[in-house]
Design a protein around this motif. Sequence first.
Motif, mmCIF file in Angstrom:
data_model
loop_
_atom_site.group_PDB
_atom_site.id
_atom_site.type_symbol
_atom_site.label_atom_id
_atom_site.label_comp_id
_atom_site.label_asym_id
_atom_site.label_seq_id
_atom_site.Cartn_x
_atom_site.Cartn_y
_atom_site.Cartn_z
ATOM 1 N N TYR A 181 0.831 -1.204 0.000
ATOM 2 C CA TYR A 181 0.000 0.000 0.000
ATOM 3 C C TYR A 181 0.863 1.250 0.000
ATOM 4 C CZ TYR A 181 -4.053 -2.784 1.478
ATOM 5 O OH TYR A 181 -5.069 -3.692 1.559
ATOM 6 N N CYS B 166 -3.172 -0.111 -3.842
ATOM 7 C CA CYS B 166 -2.860 -1.443 -3.328
ATOM 8 C C CYS B 166 -2.391 -2.302 -4.493
ATOM 9 C CB CYS B 166 -4.088 -2.070 -2.678
ATOM 10 S SG CYS B 166 -3.772 -3.732 -2.041
ATOM 11 N N ILE C 264 -6.625 0.692 4.187
ATOM 12 C CA ILE C 264 -5.838 -0.536 4.202
ATOM 13 C C ILE C 264 -6.733 -1.661 4.719
ATOM 14 C CG2 ILE C 264 -3.873 -1.680 5.298
ATOM 15 C CD1 ILE C 264 -2.515 1.115 5.287
#
Length: 76
Positions: free
Chosen positions: A31, A45, A66
């Motif tokens: 990320y 990502c 995330i």
Amino acid sequence: MKEQFDKIKQTLISPDVIALSNSDESIEMFYKFYEVTPVTSKYLCVLIKNTSLDSFVLTSYFTNAIKKGEILWKRK
């Protein structure tokens, strides 16, 4: 992800977070947060699939957060 090669490359070279996928332990999620993307400010990502013979980019996408998974590494 058209025209995002430079961001994908930078995410792999200098990620903010690397996490292990909850659904597949052979997948690592890299990320990096970008203020400017085609869809406003987001994390990029990049999913890396690791096999006994090779590692390769599985997919990449922009996301707001995330995802859950074991954090393997985090930028301080």
